[in-house]
Motif scaffolding. Structure first.
Motif, PDB file in Angstrom:
ATOM      1  N   ARG A  49       0.881  -1.284   0.091  1.00  0.00           N
ATOM      2  CA  ARG A  49      -0.111  -0.041   0.032  1.00  0.00           C
ATOM      3  C   ARG A  49       0.801   1.225  -0.145  1.00  0.00           C
ATOM      4  O   ARG A  49       1.898   1.429   0.475  1.00  0.00           O
ATOM      5  N   THR A  61      -2.972   3.340  -2.601  1.00  0.00           N
ATOM      6  CA  THR A  61      -3.152   2.416  -3.727  1.00  0.00           C
ATOM      7  C   THR A  61      -3.267   1.146  -2.740  1.00  0.00           C
ATOM      8  O   THR A  61      -2.788   0.673  -1.812  1.00  0.00           O
ATOM      9  N   THR A  66      -7.035   2.863  -6.012  1.00  0.00           N
ATOM     10  CA  THR A  66      -6.780   3.959  -5.246  1.00  0.00           C
ATOM     11  C   THR A  66      -7.915   4.654  -4.673  1.00  0.00           C
ATOM     12  O   THR A  66      -9.008   4.760  -5.110  1.00  0.00           O
TER      13      THR A  66
END
Length: 135
Positions: A49, A61, A66
């Motif tokens: 992430r 992300t 996202t």
């Protein structure tokens, strides 16, 4: 397992993060492995992430998606929340979530969670119950 850094090894409480706690470029990487009670490995990999800026909006992300950080920091109103803020060392709570994947598979997660502290100035979240799949 979820890890959150703390400023002090003596810290025993972690408050829910706010938008100001996230900075562009922050990244979290962890390994995971899902094994059935019969020993079958159903998933084995690495998850990443990262905080990004898209048109002036902070996002995290998650795979190919996202998610706006404003959605992540919203307080969750649930009897069985994913995180029961504030997190305190030794605190236990039940988390339950029902889901449907893109291929139509449904399932539910029901876990007892426990929050604990380590010597490496990280606070960890331990999952005590397995995931249930309805395939």
């Amino acid at each position: 397992m979820l890890c959150a850094c703390t400023d002090s090894a003596k810290s025993t409480v972690s408050k829910q993060p706010t938008l100001a706690d996230y900075k562009v470029g922050e990244k979290w990487v962890w390994k995971y492995k899902g094994v059935t009670t019969e020993g079958e490995v159903r998933s084995d990999g690495k998850d990443t992430r990262e905080i990004v800026n898209i048109d002036g909006v902070l996002g995290m992300t998650i795979g190919k998606d996202t998610i706006p950080v404003t959605e992540i920091v919203k307080p969750e109103k649930s009897e069985t929340p994913k995180y029961d803020w504030p997190l305190k060392v030794g605190k236990k709570w039940k988390y339950k979530n029902n889901w449907t994947s893109q291929d139509g598979t449904t399932g539910s997660k029901a876990k007892m969670l426990k929050y604990y502290h380590t010597e490496k100035k990280q606070l960890k979240l331990e999952h005590l119950w397995p995931i249930q799949l309805n395939i």
